[in-house]
Write an enzyme that holds these catalytic residues in place. Sequence first.
Site, PDB file in Angstrom:
ATOM      1  N   LYS A  21       0.924  -1.319  -0.046  1.00  0.00           N
ATOM      2  CA  LYS A  21      -0.068  -0.025   0.039  1.00  0.00           C
ATOM      3  C   LYS A  21       0.867   1.386   0.050  1.00  0.00           C
ATOM      4  O   LYS A  21       0.472   2.353  -0.565  1.00  0.00           O
ATOM      5  CB  LYS A  21      -0.995   0.022   1.182  1.00  0.00           C
ATOM      6  N   GLU A  89      -1.473   5.460   6.022  1.00  0.00           N
ATOM      7  CA  GLU A  89      -2.006   5.102   7.292  1.00  0.00           C
ATOM      8  C   GLU A  89      -3.361   5.649   7.841  1.00  0.00           C
ATOM      9  O   GLU A  89      -3.534   5.821   8.959  1.00  0.00           O
ATOM     10  CB  GLU A  89      -0.884   4.851   8.342  1.00  0.00           C
TER      11      GLU A  89
END
Length: 199
Positions: A21, A89
């Site tokens: 990611k 995040e």
Amino acid sequence: MYETYHSGWIECITGSMFSGKSEELIRRLRRGIYAKQKVVVFKPAIDDRYHKEKVVSHNGNAIEAINISKASEIMTHNLTNVDVIGIDEVQFFDDEIVSIVEKLSADGHRVIVAGLDMDFRGEPFEPMPKLMAVSEQVTKLQAVCAVCGSSSSRTQRLINGKPAKIDDPIILVGANESYEPRCRAHHIVAPSDNNKEEL
């Protein structure tokens, strides 16, 4: 004839830990920089695994970032001439991040968010499901199961090498010392100690 409006959009990068990611976020942001776009990146202060002022992938790729404690701090920055806003995040922020990201995109920014879609129990990790719902583009990445090598969609939390208990705190910042990717078949959540006493 239809009128066209200049508006931004939201891109969501999600998946389990170790699925790439942050790597994908960094890649997209670097493409923006290469295209001479003004790029600003934010990350939550709680994530200090690799660096306080950089988004760092598990592979070591990095990009400068502004460390913030809560989502509302994004709006205190002058983003007038910014083309691309990255937020890593994103699961560590509260639900306010959803309205902030929507406002930024409505103001004409390309907003790229990255974060976990499920917690260690395999349950939706808010606010990511809401962000996925309002995004124009969702990319769901998979890692490789540490047990069998198949595609993994879940994050296994390990405490002293054993699966975490279902009633453990949702947030525990860590990397490969605390987590590993798992497929559905090999993802384990231990029962709480309270359940053992009742049996």
